[in-house]
Design a protein around this motif. Structure first.
Motif, short mmCIF file in Angstrom:
data_model
loop_
_atom_site.label_atom_id
_atom_site.label_comp_id
_atom_site.label_asym_id
_atom_site.label_seq_id
_atom_site.Cartn_x
_atom_site.Cartn_y
_atom_site.Cartn_z
N LEU A 1 10.65 9.70 0.47
CA LEU A 1 11.62 8.82 -0.07
C LEU A 1 11.30 7.83 -1.55
O LEU A 1 11.85 7.46 -1.90
N SER A 2 9.92 7.82 -1.23
CA SER A 2 9.63 6.60 -2.43
C SER A 2 7.89 7.01 -2.45
O SER A 2 7.30 7.96 -1.97
N GLY A 3 7.29 6.52 -3.57
CA GLY A 3 6.03 6.63 -4.02
C GLY A 3 5.85 7.96 -4.73
O GLY A 3 6.64 8.58 -5.14
N PRO A 4 4.24 8.19 -5.02
CA PRO A 4 4.31 9.27 -5.88
C PRO A 4 4.47 10.51 -5.47
O PRO A 4 4.75 11.70 -6.19
N HIS A 5 4.88 10.85 -4.28
CA HIS A 5 5.40 12.06 -3.72
C HIS A 5 6.90 12.18 -3.44
O HIS A 5 7.42 13.22 -2.66
N ALA A 6 7.57 11.29 -3.90
CA ALA A 6 9.14 11.10 -3.68
C ALA A 6 9.90 12.31 -4.16
O ALA A 6 9.35 13.08 -5.02
N LEU B 1 -2.84 8.14 3.82
CA LEU B 1 -4.21 8.49 4.02
C LEU B 1 -4.88 9.06 2.53
O LEU B 1 -5.86 9.36 2.62
N GLY B 2 -3.81 8.92 1.47
CA GLY B 2 -4.67 9.51 0.34
C GLY B 2 -3.75 10.62 -0.35
O GLY B 2 -2.60 10.64 0.09
N ASP B 3 -4.44 11.59 -1.03
CA ASP B 3 -3.68 12.67 -1.78
C ASP B 3 -3.82 13.80 -0.92
O ASP B 3 -4.91 14.36 -0.69
N PRO B 4 -2.61 14.23 -0.55
CA PRO B 4 -2.53 15.65 0.34
C PRO B 4 -3.02 16.79 -0.28
O PRO B 4 -3.86 17.57 0.36
N MET B 5 -2.99 16.69 -1.49
CA MET B 5 -3.73 17.90 -2.27
C MET B 5 -5.06 18.16 -1.92
O MET B 5 -5.73 19.16 -2.17
N GLU B 6 -5.76 16.94 -1.96
CA GLU B 6 -7.10 16.71 -1.66
C GLU B 6 -7.69 17.17 -0.20
O GLU B 6 -8.99 17.24 0.08
N VAL B 7 -6.80 17.01 0.67
CA VAL B 7 -7.11 17.37 2.17
C VAL B 7 -6.32 18.40 2.86
O VAL B 7 -6.98 19.46 2.72
N ALA B 8 -5.17 18.23 3.03
CA ALA B 8 -4.65 19.21 3.83
C ALA B 8 -4.37 20.43 3.16
O ALA B 8 -4.45 21.64 3.72
N ILE C 1 -0.66 12.96 6.02
CA ILE C 1 -1.20 12.14 5.18
C ILE C 1 -0.46 11.04 4.44
O ILE C 1 -0.86 10.17 4.22
N ILE C 2 0.71 11.73 3.89
CA ILE C 2 1.54 10.97 3.32
C ILE C 2 2.27 9.78 4.27
O ILE C 2 2.15 8.29 3.75
N VAL C 3 2.56 9.96 5.33
CA VAL C 3 3.36 9.06 6.17
C VAL C 3 2.47 7.88 6.60
O VAL C 3 2.61 6.76 6.88
N ARG C 4 1.01 8.34 6.80
CA ARG C 4 -0.15 7.42 7.32
C ARG C 4 -0.69 6.63 5.99
O ARG C 4 -1.61 5.95 6.19
#
Length: 325
Positions: free
Chosen positions: A159-164, A89-96, A84-87
């Motif tokens: 490496l970057s973004g909100p999940h860095a 697609l949104g917040d992984p907490m809400e999906v995976a 989800i992160i690499v593509r």
């Protein structure tokens, strides 16, 4: 008994599917592509998780909970979170990490398939395949085969973004380096089989794992107690994904075949870090695990657990057919 629970959970899932979904998910046990699998992106035979309703998805989760340990299920969801992160697609907490495949984009890369009839008396199997994820469960006369089993992650670290800073399949890497750094110089000369790491796991997604492709490395029997403990913990990262009875059977098999015959081999860089390509294998008479972090500037993990005797329930099936011949 866990086999009966798995059988019942699979039947419940099949009963909840539409005729079209049943057609997609079902195949004969002896289908020609039974042992064809991949961890690469792209469609494979089966029912896409994205095509499940919320109620159907809950039945799949129930099936996974019977086969995976809690940590194994967490790793399963982490693979999807990385996807989800690499593509983007949104917040992984809400999906995976909470389920949520129904109607989601991530589910279009993961496919569930049932081979044979779980309501019958003959061998049958179910599998879940997709990008960086491959689970194969075969059930024969009350016994289970859990391999081949593959987990991967791109990225290994965000490496970057909100999940860095978030890392995936962490212990598989960290314990490997801990064991490597615990070796004495003479042991390191044996364990370090190449200064260059291979581009991928050496057994790839071959139907039959060829252990002759691997360097043998340093034997468990030539390690001290602290080093043996680290190797056992590292093996546990693979075996420990399985539900208790499955994992215990694997440890029993390793012990019966001679734990001192296990070997640890390392290739590539000997310090962690971005761009530091590295690989290791653990191999014994029946057990095989491979790990690499080489692609995308060494920020892309592949790991696999194989049973050199009983992938696809080979031994179990041989005994079954001999008994019923």
């Amino acid at each position: 008994m866990v086999v009966d629970q798995i059988r019942a959970a699979t039947q419940d899932l099949l009963a909840a599917l539409t005729p079209d979904q049943l057609k997609q998910i079902s195949a004969p046990f002896d289908t020609p592509d039974h042992q064809t699998w991949t961890y690469l992106p792209g469609a494979v035979p089966g029912l896409a998780l994205t095509d499940l309703s919320a109620a159907q998805e809950a039945l799949v989760v129930r099936l996974l909970e019977l086969v995976y340990s809690k940590r194994g299920l967490a790793d399963f969801r982490a693979v999807m979170a990385a996807e989800i992160i690499v593509r983007g697609l949104g917040d992984p907490m809400e999906v995976a990490e909470t389920g949520g495949w129904a109607g989601s984009t991530v589910g279009d890369r993961y496919y569930l398939r049932v081979l044979g009839d779980p309501a019958g008396t003959e061998p049958w199997a179910w599998r879940l395949n997709g990008h960086h994820l491959a689970l194969h469960v075969t059930l024969v006369d009350g016994a289970i085969s859990f391999t081949p089993q593959f987990f991967g992650s791109n990225p290994a670290e965000v490496l970057s973004g909100p999940h860095a800073g978030r890392r995936f399949l962490v212990a598989e890497q960290d314990l490997g380096f801990q064991l490597l750094h615990a070796l004495e110089p003479a042991q390191l000369e044996v364990a370090l089989v190449s200064p260059e790491a291979p581009d991928d796991i050496l057994t790839r997604h071959d139907p039959v794992a060829d252990a002759s492709l691997l360097h043998r490395g340093l034997a468990y029997g030539d390690m001290n107690e602290d080093q043996r403990q680290l190797l056992s913990l590292l093996i546990g990262q693979y075996v420990g994904r399985a539900a208790g009875p499955i994992g215990l059977q694997t440890w029993q098999d390793i012990t019966e075949q001679g734990v001192e015959r296990l070997t640890f081999a390392w290739a590539g860089e000997t310090q962690p870090g971005l761009g530091h390509r590295h690989y290791y294998s653990i191999a014994g008479p029946t057990f095989l695990a491979e790990y690499d972090n080489t692609q995308d500037n060494a920020n892309h993990i592949h790991s696999v657990w194989r049973d050199l005797r009983n992938d696809w329930a080979t031994d179990l099936l041989a005994a079954h057919y001999a008994m019923h011949r």
